[in-house]
Design an enzyme around this catalytic site. Structure first.
Site, PDB file in Angstrom:
ATOM      1  N   LYS A  55     -13.054  67.992  21.109  1.00  0.00           N
ATOM      2  CA  LYS A  55     -12.047  67.012  20.670  1.00  0.00           C
ATOM      3  C   LYS A  55     -12.682  66.005  19.705  1.00  0.00           C
ATOM      4  O   LYS A  55     -12.078  65.628  18.701  1.00  0.00           O
ATOM      5  CB  LYS A  55     -11.439  66.305  21.888  1.00  0.00           C
ATOM      6  CG  LYS A  55     -10.476  67.221  22.658  1.00  0.00           C
ATOM      7  CD  LYS A  55     -10.143  66.728  24.052  1.00  0.00           C
ATOM      8  CE  LYS A  55      -9.334  67.782  24.801  1.00  0.00           C
ATOM      9  NZ  LYS A  55      -9.174  67.513  26.236  1.00  0.00           N
ATOM     10  N   GLN A  99     -10.747  62.639  30.338  1.00  0.00           N
ATOM     11  CA  GLN A  99     -10.910  64.073  30.596  1.00  0.00           C
ATOM     12  C   GLN A  99     -10.744  64.338  32.093  1.00  0.00           C
ATOM     13  O   GLN A  99     -11.308  63.652  32.935  1.00  0.00           O
ATOM     14  CB  GLN A  99     -12.298  64.529  30.128  1.00  0.00           C
ATOM     15  CG  GLN A  99     -12.522  66.027  30.203  1.00  0.00           C
ATOM     16  CD  GLN A  99     -11.586  66.838  29.289  1.00  0.00           C
ATOM     17  OE1 GLN A  99     -11.304  66.437  28.166  1.00  0.00           O
ATOM     18  NE2 GLN A  99     -11.093  67.954  29.801  1.00  0.00           N
ATOM     19  N   ASP A 122      -2.594  61.254  25.268  1.00  0.00           N
ATOM     20  CA  ASP A 122      -2.647  62.529  25.989  1.00  0.00           C
ATOM     21  C   ASP A 122      -1.405  62.699  26.867  1.00  0.00           C
ATOM     22  O   ASP A 122      -1.216  63.740  27.497  1.00  0.00           O
ATOM     23  CB  ASP A 122      -3.922  62.572  26.847  1.00  0.00           C
ATOM     24  CG  ASP A 122      -4.345  63.984  27.219  1.00  0.00           C
ATOM     25  OD1 ASP A 122      -3.961  64.931  26.493  1.00  0.00           O
ATOM     26  OD2 ASP A 122      -5.051  64.150  28.232  1.00  0.00           O
TER      27      ASP A 122
END
Ligand code: NAP
Length: 285
Positions: A55, A99, A122
């Site tokens: 990413k 994450q 996200d």
């Protein structure tokens, strides 16, 4: 029957990232602020380290700055929440990616909720889930958002169609179903307690596989001509759909890899630039 047409996520994602890079450069020129994504990783799980690195690399290529915070595996929920709140308050950070999965000792929901909704690129907070479900402006979960872009790209209008989503996780199955519902599909969710999965799938015009079980869905389960979106990503680059049999029966199908996967990162980058642009507008730049 002819083979299904492939939905090429790699090329669509490339176009989205190119467009996002232009928007990032334009925003930086106009405001002097480069969009910045903060990534937060707890522990050193090798797969998570790889995902975060990927990413960050993609961010760099798109002209998005990335700031990385690595916390030790023993980090407590309170410490993680404090880190996320600090990033939420930092005007130099426009998007935050935590994450996951994290260690079992961490209250994942408490951690997600420490991310400011305006930086939840996200799409993991309650606020994002609510705006997404109500069809209001906000950030979508990246993988489901990417799936909808792929369907649009290939001219699949969900309105009035029977859609079956296999899987109901908070980051993938559930939001995928909500986005399909918002586009007027008739949505059925399947999960580990679903009886006779195969006959439910057989009624679907659109199947979204979001399970994490290699090749669970087979060609013979599908209605001929169905649109098959395989979000599964299992060891050995294998999806949740048995591609070889499904491609003989579906009308459209995503390959694994090269289908849904690249769309997830493209959506993340796009939403980071959206967040930076909104922040710039908010500060009157
Ligand atoms: P998850 O949290 O483990 O959820 C899996 C879901 O599948 C659960 O709802 C579970 O039901 C259901 N399920 C399990 N076994 C089943 C069965 N035999 N029949 C029907 N349903 C079954 O997984 P996830 O995070 O949503 O991820 C799913 C897959 O997508 C994984 O392969 C993951 O690697 C992949 N993924 C890909 C991307 C991408 O960018 N391409 C992003 C995220 C995830 P219960 O709720 O009843 O347990």
């Amino acid at each position: 029957m002819a083979q299904a047409r492939l939905m090429d996520g790699t090329s669509l994602a490339r176009r989205i990232v190119e467009d996002t890079a232009k928007r990032a450069a334009d925003l930086t020129d106009r405001t002097g602020t480069a969009p910045c994504l903060a990534t937060v990783l707890v522990g050193e799980d090798p797969a998570s380290v790889t995902y975060v690195r990927m990413k960050q690399n993609r961010c760099r290529k798109a002209g998005i700055e990335s700031r990385h915070v690595t916390l030790p595996a023993a980090t407590t929920t309170e410490e993680l929440v404090a880190t996320l709140r600090a990033l939420s308050d930092d005007p130099g950070v426009h998007g935050i990616l935590l994450q996951h999965p994290m260690g079992e000792h961490i209250d994942e929901r408490a951690a997600f909720e420490a991310i400011a909704p305006g930086k939840d690129v996200d799409g993991v907070t309650f606020a994002s889930f609510a705006t997404m479900s109500f069809g209001l402006p906000g950030f979508v979960s990246c993988t489901p958002g990417g799936i909808m872009r792929l369907l649009d790209e290939y001219g699949v209008d969900p309105s009035g169609k029977r859609a079956v989503v296999v899987g109901r996780s908070a980051i993938l199955g559930k939001p995928a179903g909500m986005l399909l519902l918002a586009r007027d599909a008739t949505v059925t969710y399947c999960h580990s307690r679903t009886r006779d999965l195969s006959s439910v799938i057989g009624e679907a015009d659109i199947v979204v596989a979001a399970v994490g079980r290699p090749r669970l869905i087979r060609g013979e389960d599908l209605k001929p001509g169905a649109v098959v979106v395989d979000a599964g990503y299992n060891p050995g680059n294998v999806g949740d759909v048995d591609f070889d049999s499904a491609v003989q029966r579906a009308g459209l199908i995503t390959p694994v890899p090269g289908g849904v996967g690249p769309m997830t990162i493209a959506t993340l980058l796009e939403q980071t630039v959206d967040a930076a642009a909104a922040a710039a507008r908010g500060s009157g730049v």
